[in-house]
Write a protein that holds these residues in place. Structure first.
Motif, PDB file in Angstrom:
ATOM      1  N   ARG A  45       0.588   2.897  -5.539  1.00 50.42           N
ATOM      2  CA  ARG A  45       0.473   1.439  -5.665  1.00 50.42           C
ATOM      3  C   ARG A  45       1.635   0.745  -4.964  1.00 50.42           C
ATOM      4  N   LEU A  46       2.802   1.330  -5.054  1.00 49.70           N
ATOM      5  CA  LEU A  46       3.958   0.748  -4.354  1.00 49.70           C
ATOM      6  C   LEU A  46       3.712   0.751  -2.847  1.00 49.70           C
ATOM      7  N   CYS A  47       3.229   1.892  -2.328  1.00 49.57           N
ATOM      8  CA  CYS A  47       2.990   1.994  -0.887  1.00 49.57           C
ATOM      9  C   CYS A  47       1.870   1.053  -0.434  1.00 49.57           C
ATOM     10  N   ALA A  48       0.989   0.676  -1.381  1.00 53.89           N
ATOM     11  CA  ALA A  48      -0.095  -0.268  -1.050  1.00 53.89           C
ATOM     12  C   ALA A  48       0.397  -1.710  -1.069  1.00 53.89           C
ATOM     13  N   GLY A  49       1.635  -1.918  -1.474  1.00 59.74           N
ATOM     14  CA  GLY A  49       2.157  -3.280  -1.532  1.00 59.74           C
ATOM     15  C   GLY A  49       1.743  -4.014  -2.784  1.00 59.74           C
ATOM     16  N   LEU A  50       1.378  -3.268  -3.818  1.00 56.88           N
ATOM     17  CA  LEU A  50       0.917  -3.899  -5.055  1.00 56.88           C
ATOM     18  C   LEU A  50       2.010  -4.006  -6.114  1.00 56.88           C
ATOM     19  N   ALA A  58      12.125  -0.219   1.096  1.00 59.02           N
ATOM     20  CA  ALA A  58      10.887   0.480   1.426  1.00 59.02           C
ATOM     21  C   ALA A  58      10.248  -0.165   2.646  1.00 59.02           C
ATOM     22  N   THR A  59       9.908   0.673   3.607  1.00 62.97           N
ATOM     23  CA  THR A  59       9.196   0.205   4.791  1.00 62.97           C
ATOM     24  C   THR A  59       7.895   0.987   4.889  1.00 62.97           C
ATOM     25  N   VAL A  60       6.791   0.252   4.947  1.00 61.13           N
ATOM     26  CA  VAL A  60       5.468   0.883   5.064  1.00 61.13           C
ATOM     27  C   VAL A  60       4.751   0.262   6.250  1.00 61.13           C
ATOM     28  N   LEU A  61       4.273   1.098   7.155  1.00 64.42           N
ATOM     29  CA  LEU A  61       3.582   0.640   8.366  1.00 64.42           C
ATOM     30  C   LEU A  61       4.426  -0.391   9.126  1.00 64.42           C
ATOM     31  N   GLY A  62       5.716  -0.175   9.104  1.00 61.74           N
ATOM     32  CA  GLY A  62       6.622  -1.045   9.852  1.00 61.74           C
ATOM     33  C   GLY A  62       6.993  -2.332   9.150  1.00 61.74           C
ATOM     34  N   SER A  63       6.459  -2.567   7.950  1.00 63.17           N
ATOM     35  CA  SER A  63       6.768  -3.807   7.227  1.00 63.17           C
ATOM     36  C   SER A  63       7.647  -3.523   6.022  1.00 63.17           C
ATOM     37  N   ASP A  64       8.596  -4.402   5.820  1.00 64.77           N
ATOM     38  CA  ASP A  64       9.504  -4.270   4.672  1.00 64.77           C
ATOM     39  C   ASP A  64       8.766  -4.720   3.410  1.00 64.77           C
ATOM     40  N   LEU A  65       8.666  -3.832   2.426  1.00 67.24           N
ATOM     41  CA  LEU A  65       7.901  -4.155   1.217  1.00 67.24           C
ATOM     42  C   LEU A  65       8.548  -5.248   0.376  1.00 67.24           C
ATOM     43  N   SER A  66       9.852  -5.453   0.547  1.00 63.08           N
ATOM     44  CA  SER A  66      10.492  -6.502  -0.259  1.00 63.08           C
ATOM     45  C   SER A  66      10.174  -7.887   0.283  1.00 63.08           C
ATOM     46  N   THR A  67       9.712  -7.967   1.534  1.00 59.73           N
ATOM     47  CA  THR A  67       9.440  -9.298   2.108  1.00 59.73           C
ATOM     48  C   THR A  67       8.015  -9.454   2.634  1.00 59.73           C
ATOM     49  N   SER A  68       7.338  -8.355   2.940  1.00 65.08           N
ATOM     50  CA  SER A  68       6.044  -8.469   3.645  1.00 65.08           C
ATOM     51  C   SER A  68       4.947  -7.619   3.003  1.00 65.08           C
ATOM     52  N   ARG A  69       4.818  -7.696   1.699  1.00 63.30           N
ATOM     53  CA  ARG A  69       3.792  -6.865   1.038  1.00 63.30           C
ATOM     54  C   ARG A  69       2.389  -7.239   1.485  1.00 63.30           C
ATOM     55  N   ALA A  70       2.150  -8.535   1.697  1.00 64.29           N
ATOM     56  CA  ALA A  70       0.795  -8.972   2.082  1.00 64.29           C
ATOM     57  C   ALA A  70       0.384  -8.364   3.412  1.00 64.29           C
ATOM     58  N   ALA A  71       1.340  -8.224   4.319  1.00 70.16           N
ATOM     59  CA  ALA A  71       1.029  -7.655   5.636  1.00 70.16           C
ATOM     60  C   ALA A  71       0.634  -6.188   5.507  1.00 70.16           C
ATOM     61  N   VAL A  72       1.244  -5.494   4.561  1.00 67.27           N
ATOM     62  CA  VAL A  72       0.942  -4.070   4.348  1.00 67.27           C
ATOM     63  C   VAL A  72      -0.452  -3.902   3.751  1.00 67.27           C
TER      64      VAL A  72
END
Lengths: 225, 222
Positions: A45-50, A58-72
């Motif tokens: 769920r964390l990796c899904a940006g939820l 945390a960076t997933v698919l090049g996006s920072d999860l602390s700022t860009s969860r919607a993009a992930v």
């Protein structure tokens, strides 16, 4: 692709992830193992940006999860314990809704259902009338429709018959060959260890073992316990 | 945003049409409430005439609680809320779509209830335009406030009982304003219904604006 550094995430007040470090490259098939309550589903769920990061980075698919969860979120496909299907709608209506909501062409729905072996006679049947296994196949078809770059599968074989389990394995391998990354939390070790290119063991919300290759073929391969 | 809102509203309305909850349960419930109020007050006809508007809107509020609970349950039952986030649908569009679907259901019930007060309470409509404007405005406000509070209690275990406790006080201004405007529209009491309608417009605008702004936070957190 995925880089987690000392990640802490809370479920309520409980630290479900308590300092996870993990690096996963493109095209890997990673089996997440661990006892019940270890944090496997939370990690997905964390990796899904939820989930919100409590601390760490945390960076997933090049996006920072602390700022860009919607993009992930738009780029991942998550199959959780829930199927996210509306009981009153038919199989096709459900998938067409999710395709439209995800800005995906609705024409990909029927091929995805065919790929998951959902018989045409079930296409117009209300989801409430499906068996648990059929429902699971439809939910997986929903993931296929999204063509995600990151597949997050929580117990993907649960509730499926032998043919369905084989289909899941084929899908995982196909996705990885196409360049997608797959994270799979599963207790079905007999099946998943042979699929995985890497096995990560979680306990108490932390990574306690990280082996390249499946646990069956760990001898002679990299190990970062 | 409007495309996504239409998509969500159409989905919710289709689910309601399939489940037939509104037709088979909510409308009969609303009719029964109206009949029971009629039994209670029919012996004192002038009181019933004066109370018709209030009884109508109290019944609508009961129905609204049921409609909002149903609307919330659609997304919480099998993890669809999470899937909406993953799909990338704008939370404000989800809010608008779900509120619109609730409003359509409420308006359908209100149509039946208007027939009910004409037949059962012998009410007459003297200002149809005011009556329609009141129904549309008040219903939009009820749906907006209800959808927002429905999202707020979505993660609460006892949400079926918590929702009315939160929702009914919030809707008190609607009950007051819509009842007064209806009093004028039905010619029951000499008040300026249009000024009460203006108050309802204000309530609705505030709730829609707050819902559009805050729904995303609630979708994330609950």
């Amino acid at each position: 692709m995925i880089r987690l550094d000392a990640v802490v995430a809370l479920l309520g007040r409980f630290p479900a992830l308590a300092g996870v470090d993990l690096d996963i490259a493109d095209g890997e098939i990673v089996l997440i193992q661990g006892p019940n309550g270890a944090g496997k589903s939370t990690l997905l769920r964390l990796c899904a940006g939820l989930l919100r990061l409590e601390s760490g980075s945390a960076t997933v698919l090049g996006s920072d999860l602390s700022t860009s969860r919607a993009a992930v979120r738009r780029r991942v496909g998550l199959l959780g314990h829930d199927t996210a299907l509306y009981d009153e709608l038919s199989v096709v209506e459900n998938l067409e809704f999710w395709a439209a909501a995800s800005r995906v062409d609705r024409s990909s729905v029927l091929p995805a259902l065919a790929r998951l072996g959902v018989a045409p006679r079930l296409h117009d049947v209300a989801v409430s009338k499906l068996s648990a296994g059929q429902r699971r196949r439809v939910a997986l078809a929903g993931v296929v429709v999204r063509r995600p770059e990151l597949w997050l599968l929580d117990e993907p074989h649960a509730g499926l018959d032998q043919a369905g389990r084989d289909l899941v394995d084929d899908l995982v391998v196909e996705a990885a060959r196409a360049g997608a990354t797959v994270l799979m939390a599963s207790h079905e070790l007999d099946r998943t260890v042979d699929l995985a290119t890497r096995t990560v063991v979680i306990a108490g919300g932390m990574v306690v073992a990280d082996r390249l290759g499946s646990v069956h073929s760990e001898a002679g391969e990299g190990c970062a316990d | 945003m409007l495309t996504d809102a239409r998509l969500v509203a159409a989905k919710d309305l289709r689910i309601e049409m399939r489940s037939k909850v509104t037709v088979s349960q909510v409308v009969p419930f609303a009719g029964l409430v109206l009949v029971m109020f009629g039994f209670a007050l029919d012996a004192n006809r002038p009181t019933l005439d004066l109370a018709t508007s209030g009884l109508f809107w109290v019944t609508v509020l009961f129905v609204a609680v049921m409609a909002v609970q149903r609307s919330t349950a659609i997304e919480t039952t099998d993890g669809a809320r999470r899937a909406l986030l993953l799909a990338g649908v704008e939370p404000s569009a989800v809010f608008m779509g779900k509120a619109a679907a609730v409003a359509v259901q409420l308006l359908a019930v209100e149509l039946v209830l208007i027939g009910g007060i004409i037949v059962l309470y012998d009410a007459s409509i003297e200002e149809p335009l005011l009556l329609v404007a009141t129904c549309v405005t008040a219903t939009a406000g009820i749906a907006a406030a209800g959808t927002l509070l429905g999202a707020l209690v979505a993660g609460v275990r006892a949400r079926e009982t918590v929702l009315p406790i939160l929702l009914l006080p919030v809707l008190a201004p609607v009950l007051l304003g819509a009842t007064r405007a209806f009093d004028d529209a039905l010619g029951a009491v000499a008040v300026n219904g249009w000024s009460w309608l203006a108050m309802l417009v204000g309530f609705t605008v505030i709730n829609v604006a707050f819902g559009v702004t805050a729904y995303g936070v609630l979708l994330e957190e609950t």
